[in-house]
Design a protein around this motif. Structure first.
Motif, short mmCIF file in Angstrom:
data_model
loop_
_atom_site.label_atom_id
_atom_site.label_comp_id
_atom_site.label_asym_id
_atom_site.label_seq_id
_atom_site.Cartn_x
_atom_site.Cartn_y
_atom_site.Cartn_z
N LEU A 1 0.84 -1.26 -0.02
CA LEU A 1 0.01 0.00 -0.22
C LEU A 1 0.78 1.25 0.02
O LEU A 1 0.74 2.34 -0.54
CB LEU A 1 -0.87 -0.14 1.38
N LEU A 2 2.05 1.17 0.75
CA LEU A 2 2.75 2.43 0.68
C LEU A 2 3.44 2.57 -0.51
O LEU A 2 3.78 4.00 -1.14
CB LEU A 2 3.86 2.11 1.86
N VAL A 3 3.78 1.66 -1.22
CA VAL A 3 4.40 1.66 -2.43
C VAL A 3 3.61 2.20 -3.65
O VAL A 3 4.01 2.97 -4.59
CB VAL A 3 5.14 0.16 -2.86
N THR A 4 2.42 1.58 -3.52
CA THR A 4 1.46 2.07 -4.68
C THR A 4 0.83 3.25 -4.46
O THR A 4 0.18 4.11 -5.19
CB THR A 4 0.56 0.74 -4.95
N ASP A 5 0.52 3.70 -3.26
CA ASP A 5 -0.18 4.73 -2.98
C ASP A 5 0.66 6.10 -2.94
O ASP A 5 1.92 6.09 -3.22
CB ASP A 5 -0.74 4.92 -1.21
#
Length: 387
Positions: free
Chosen positions: A50-54
């Protein structure tokens, strides 16, 4: 010093004599523990994804929430009390030699650390998740036992911890620690509220201003909000409580089988008489503790010396204690003491001079030196309790 031959052979990690139900519970417990560990890892992987894609502000929000959540979820296994005194090999070489010899005799690894404490029992506790263990020499029990009984308790505790230090036991302990962290995270905190009498007095003092109903309404709203929040956390935490309870029930037969097998190892090394004497030391009031408590309240008296001089309860008294609490055990990890005594009574007697040849006398001298240093602490704990 060479260790004696092991009459029972190396039984490996799994305790012998286990029933089919115990083996099934062991497999089910390990499977459930793996599910718990993998679920936490999957949750962590999802957070990282989630941190990578958001992007944007939400990434910062998720980052902060995730760090707080996973920091609280880090497993925190129980630790030995900081007041325990470490006995290094340089400080107590004969004690370490004795522990190494007993560990070899019961086909297990010696502990990584040896500590002395004023808690009663002699115990071996697995620590970390790489097979480590700590031997805590409970000075009161060590004092109350005779030499052969000390060898028996060492043999049992070292072998009993073997199951926790193996791969299966490590996975189960890791899952238990994760579930404890999750339960703590979702346990409602205690709300600090004012005393009811003080609140009533405050409300009555402002009654002349006509604000009583408004203040009472605000108080009721705060209490309702706190109750709703606590109920919500309890609902969210319920699956973790149920999972931990199930894991404990599934793993308990394995622990009980390991304890009985460790008792057999103790019998094979120290004999049934010494093993029975050690088991009886915790039936009812722990052996010597009444004498120690009286000495702690007597100026100038040594509670440890009083334990050594105290007589042992006669067989009839011990039998009455067992009959009064037939299902009593040292802790949930062990079967009832009466069941363990029954197994010891039917064990084959041994004729061995291993106890006499052991470095026990030298080890006792090293332990008693530490005992002298901890006498005042023990006295205060007997009088005021251990905080």
């Amino acid at each position: 010093m060479g260790a004696p031959e092991n009459p029972g052979g190396d039984m490996g990690e799994a305790p012998t004599g286990g029933t089919t139900a115990s083996s099934a519970g062991r497999v089910a417990a390990v499977a459930l523990a793996l599910v718990v560990v993998l679920a936490v890892l999957a949750l962590f992987a999802g957070w990282v994804w989630l941190l990578v894609t958001d992007d944007g502000l939400t990434r910062i929000v998720w980052a902060v929430l995730g760090v707080l959540f996973f920091w609280r979820m880090v497993p925190r296994p129980a630790r030995v009390d900081a007041r325990a005194v470490e006995l290094t090999r340089a400080d107590a070489p004969r004690l370490h030699d004795l522990v190494d010899a007993v560990a070899e005799a019961v086909a297990t690894r010696p502990p990584d650390r040896v500590l002395a404490d004023t808690t009663y029992p002699v115990a071996v506790r697995a620590h970390g998740y790489r097979g480590g263990a700590t031997l805590v020499v409970g000075l009161p029990q060590w004092t109350a036992l005779d030499p052969a009984e000390r060898v028996a308790v060492l043999a049992h505790e070292l072998r009993c911890a073997h199951v926790d230090r193996g791969a299966a036991g490590t996975v189960v302990r890791l899952a238990q620690d994760l579930l404890i962290s999750a339960r703590t995270l979702f346990t409602p905190t205690r709300t600090v509220t004012a005393d009811t009498k003080a609140v009533d007095q405050s409300l009555s003092s402002v009654a002349v201003l006509g604000l009583t109903h408004e203040l009472a309404g605000n108080q009721a709203q705060r209490e309702a909000s706190a109750s709703a929040g606590a109920a919500g956390l309890s609902v969210v935490g319920a699956p973790f409580r149920w999972t931990q309870s199930l894991l404990t029930r599934l793993w308990r037969p394995t622990l009980h089988a390991a304890a009985l097998e460790a008792d057999r190892r103790a019998v094979s090394l120290a004999g049934p008489v010494a093993t029975r004497g050690w088991l009886l030391s915790t039936v009812g009031v722990a052996r010597g503790m009444t004498a120690a408590g009286n000495a702690a309240r007597t100026p100038g008296a040594d509670p440890f010396a009083a334990m050594e001089a105290a007589g042992r309860p006669d067989a009839a008294e011990l039998q009455r204690r067992l009959a009064a609490e037939p299902d009593a055990s040292d802790d949930p990890r062990h079967p009832p003491t009466s069941q363990r005594l029954h197994a010891v009574e039917h064990a084959e007697p041994v004729a061995s001079d291993w106890v006499d040849r052991s470095p026990l006398a030298g080890a006792d001298g090293e332990v008693f030196r530490v005992r002298t240093a901890l006498t005042q602490q023990f006295r205060e704990e007997l009088v005021h309790g251990r905080s």
